[in-house]
Design an enzyme around this catalytic site. Structure first.
Site: not given
Length: 447
Positions: A98, A240, A242, A244
């Protein structure tokens, strides 16, 4: 031998590569994942971190050694992986850390239908199954791995959440921070030619050469804010690593908090589904609950973290859930979070109302907030106990860390689940009161 207890967190697996998390551990998790889910097929993907492909290959060896097949999506955002798990109805594993720095990697796991696996919903069992096989010979079967590209299908799914006839021309700039937004954001926005879209730092580069992919930190939004102002953009989007999560920046260059975005989205969902249940995490602004009540909806305050949130959504039938950290969950997205879906719904609302984002946000911004302040401390539990004692005259709860209601102001202190940090969030009636109480608490925390 790698330390399993160091990398298995509350919501996922995460650690530095290769000292905490290496291919031997990924291989053991592959075996454990199949043994836990009893799946005949799983879907896997990875973000742009250099360690991703090797870790995925090892994980696939573990999976196929137990007879299961693998569908490998290659590079993907986490919400694309959740879409694959949900639409294919198979368990999924996303290799990502992440927003963490480049030396980290990890795994976000879910069972079929994108149901999250957290420490209290399967991850503890996966950890022990991995422990049992770690270091033992594992022989995979590469013939059981196939590659598949679901990017176009995912873009179609994301667009299904908005009425495109309500959209109006806007100038949009998206800072994807060299993360997976550089893949998925163009895939969606290329289908919306009425938007004039610019991508900042769109190259996929897991070394993060421009700035960390952690948009909740104000410093990581400065480039985007400056670009919004310099380019005369209507809205900025900060994703961010990743992709999501998303944070919005209005046309005046001001960040929109996750609480404000949650409140805006709550109003939309209560208009679409009157009386619906909406969830928000415990560090969200009090304004979120007020907006839900004013809209005739039902609400529930929850712990932080996607595995908890998705579970409570399933239990309560909630149509939408939001977190102050920029995660937004949708019942029709397999209860999974998606920054892209959240962004599009806000853009639809700007089109429907004809309001700029600076005006759309005004009615739901009612308090002064500290934002999330992270402090490195040696003994987190001791610090929380000290804070609890200091404010013992006020109502407290331990839903997640310590929350104290001081009347016209409140705060929460809680340990990070991914880093050795204590997180402080505080909200007050005025900016002066907020700043005063933050200073007092930080002095106590660092004493």
């Amino acid at each position: 031998m790698p330390n399993l207890d160091a990398v298995v967190k509350a919501y996922d697996v995460r650690g530095t590569v290769p000292d905490q998390f290496d291919e031997s551990l990924a291989r053991a998790f592959g075996v454990a994942f199949v043994e836990y889910t009893q799946a005949s097929s799983v879907v896997v993907a990875h973000d742009m971190r250099p360690s991703g492909p090797g870790l995925v290959a090892a994980f696939e060896e573990g999976v196929t050694s137990r007879g299961a097949s693998v569908v490998n999506l290659g590079l993907a955002s986490t919400d694309l992986l959740y879409y694959a798990s949900g639409s294919m109805n198979v368990p999924g594993a996303m290799f990502t850390a992440s927003h963490n720095p480049a030396q980290y990697n990890g795994i976000k796991m879910c069972t079929a239908g994108a149901k999250s696996i957290g420490i209290d919903s399967g991850l503890r069992e996966v950890r022990e199954l991995a422990r049992a096989v770690l270091g033992k010979p594992v022989t995979g079967d590469p013939t059981k791995v196939t590659k598949r590209n679901l990017l176009s299908d995912f873009a179609t799914h994301v667009l299904s959440f908005v009425d495109t006839s309500l959209l109006r021309p806007l100038k949009i700039v998206a800072d994807t921070a060299n993360g997976m937004g550089g893949l998925v954001v163009p895939a969606v926005f290329d289908r919306l030619p009425l938007f004039d879209v610019e991508i900042m730092y769109g190259e996929l580069d897991g070394t993060f050469p421009n700035h960390p992919a952690d948009p909740i930190q104000p410093a990581n939004q400065r480039d985007l804010q400056a670009r919004v102002l310099a380019g005369g953009f209507d809205v900025g989007l900060a994703f961010d690593g990743d992709a999501d999560r998303v944070f919005l920046v209005d046309e005046l260059g001001r960040t929109v908090s996750g609480s404000t975005t949650t409140a805006i989205l709550a109003k939309v969902f209560l208009r679409r589904k009157p009386g619906a249940m909406i969830l928000y995490n415990l560090i969200s602004s009090r304004a979120v609950r007020e907006v839900i009540e004013e809209g005739g909806g039902k609400w529930m305050r929850t712990k932080n973290g996607h595995s908890y949130m998705k579970g409570v959504m399933a239990d309560t039938g909630a149509v939408f859930a939001g977190e102050h950290s920029g995660h937004y969950y949708f019942a029709d997205n397999f209860r999974a979070d998606s920054g892209l879906i959240a962004a599009l719904i806000v853009l639809e609302e700007m089109g429907r109302t004809g309001l700029p984002l600076s005006k759309l946000r005004e009615p739901v911004e009612r308090y002064a907030s500290s934002g999330e302040i992270n402090t490195q401390v040696k003994d987190i539990e001791a610090v929380i106990a000290r804070v609890a004692d200091k404010y013992s005259r006020y109502p407290q709860d331990r839903l997640d860390g310590l929350t104290v209601d001081c009347g016209d102001w409140w705060f929460n202190v809680r340990p990070s689940n991914t880093e050795p940090l204590l997180r402080l969030n505080l909200e007050a009636a005025t900016r002066e009161q907020c700043d005063t109480q933050v200073a007092e608490l930080l002095q106590l925390i660092t004493a």
